[in-house]
Write an enzyme that holds these catalytic residues in place. Structure first.
Site, short mmCIF file in Angstrom:
data_model
loop_
_atom_site.label_atom_id
_atom_site.label_comp_id
_atom_site.label_asym_id
_atom_site.label_seq_id
_atom_site.Cartn_x
_atom_site.Cartn_y
_atom_site.Cartn_z
N ARG A 64 0.75 -1.06 0.01
CA ARG A 64 -0.03 -0.10 0.03
C ARG A 64 0.93 1.30 0.03
O ARG A 64 1.92 1.10 0.57
CB ARG A 64 -0.89 0.00 1.20
CG ARG A 64 -1.96 -1.10 1.04
CD ARG A 64 -2.63 -1.11 2.44
NE ARG A 64 -3.73 -2.14 2.20
CZ ARG A 64 -4.98 -1.97 1.71
NH1 ARG A 64 -5.24 -0.65 1.39
NH2 ARG A 64 -5.83 -2.99 1.22
N GLU A 82 6.32 10.99 -2.20
CA GLU A 82 6.50 10.77 -3.62
C GLU A 82 6.76 8.94 -3.93
O GLU A 82 7.38 8.53 -2.79
CB GLU A 82 8.04 11.13 -4.03
CG GLU A 82 7.71 11.89 -5.40
CD GLU A 82 9.16 12.32 -5.71
OE1 GLU A 82 9.78 11.95 -6.66
OE2 GLU A 82 9.84 13.25 -4.84
N HIS A 84 13.31 -1.39 -2.55
CA HIS A 84 12.85 -1.55 -3.79
C HIS A 84 13.41 -2.54 -4.73
O HIS A 84 14.87 -2.07 -4.91
CB HIS A 84 12.33 -0.07 -4.21
CG HIS A 84 11.66 -0.10 -5.83
ND1 HIS A 84 10.32 -0.35 -5.83
CD2 HIS A 84 12.42 -0.05 -7.05
CE1 HIS A 84 9.94 -0.44 -7.18
NE2 HIS A 84 11.08 -0.17 -7.98
C1 GRF Z 1 10.55 -7.37 -2.42
O1 GRF Z 1 10.95 -7.76 -3.86
C2 GRF Z 1 10.86 -5.94 -2.18
O2 GRF Z 1 11.77 -5.23 -2.81
C3 GRF Z 1 9.53 -5.25 -2.75
O3 GRF Z 1 8.64 -6.36 -2.29
C4 GRF Z 1 9.32 -7.70 -2.25
C5 GRF Z 1 8.97 -8.19 -0.87
O4 GRF Z 1 9.46 -9.47 -0.69
N1 GRF Z 1 9.35 -4.06 -1.93
P1 GRF Z 1 9.29 -10.35 0.64
O5 GRF Z 1 7.94 -10.04 1.23
O6 GRF Z 1 10.06 -9.34 1.59
O7 GRF Z 1 9.68 -11.62 0.54
#
Ligand code: GRF
Length: 200
Positions: free
Chosen positions: A91, A143, A109
């Site tokens: 979210r 952002e 990310h």
């Molecule tokens: C990861 O690839 C992270 O970079 C992105 O969502 C995914 C989460 O994976 N924001 P997890 O739930 O930590 O295994």
């Protein structure tokens, strides 16, 4: 010890990396609470297995995004959280939490921001044809995936990569740089000046 709250929606492998880093002594911190917006997120099971408070807050129970967020904020505050980590939280955070925890919310990310923000970053990288992608830990602001960058790690994109194979190799690096960035934060080694984060 810094009290960390982790917001999740899914499998929680990054949550696990943080838990492991605390348990093996790399991170001198404590997880105060794990909050999921999804009831059957595996991340909640991981938290419980490690004796960590695990809370499901169902957005569907609230009449607005704002009232849901206020409940998230209440739970964060109730557990005296000092740092909030987004770890696969699906979210967009709204004002109540962003304001209360300004410069104290981090996200991981799976791309080298500012390239490929938003959903399906690994697929975006493959479709675009980049030769290098990676992952980014950044501070969360209003952002989307646009806050000041703390750490990044490159991952080569191979000709025969699929979204899944690339995602897997990026994930290995996520599990390294997220605990590293959190450690810098809890050891007070980050100085934020505008868009730039310096490691001091
Ligand atoms: C990861 O690839 C992270 O970079 C992105 O969502 C995914 C989460 O994976 N924001 P997890 O739930 O930590 O295994």
């Amino acid at each position: 010890m810094t009290k960390i709250a982790v917001l999740v929606s899914g499998r929680g492998s990054n949550l696990q990396a943080i838990i492991d880093s605390i348990e093996n002594g790399y991170l001198k911190a404590q997880i105060s609470v794990v909050i999921s917006d999804v009831g059957d997120a595996y991340a909640l099971i991981r938290a419980k297995e490690h004796g960590i408070n695990a809370v499901h807050i169902n957005p569907g129970r609230f009449e607005s995004k704002e009232s849901y967020e206020k409940e998230v904020l209440r739970v964060l505050d109730y557990h005296n959280s000092e740092l909030v980590l987004l770890a696969g939280y699906m979210r967009i955070l709204g004002r109540p939490v962003l304001t209360a925890y300004k410069n104290r919310i981090l996200n991981i990310h799976p791309a080298l921001l500012p390239s490929f923000p938003g959903l399906h970053a690994q697929e975006q990288a493959i479709d675009y044809g980049v030769k290098v992608s990676g992952c980014t830990v950044h501070i969360v602001n209003e952002e989307l995936d646009g806050g000041p960058i703390i750490l990044q790690k490159c991952v080569e994109v191979k000709d025969d990569d699929t979204t899944d194979t690339l995602a897997e190799r990026i994930l290995e690096q996520e599990h390294k740089i997220y605990p590293e960035a959190v450690r810098l934060f809890v050891e007070n080694k980050l100085s934020i000046e505008g868009r730039k984060v310096k490691i001091i």
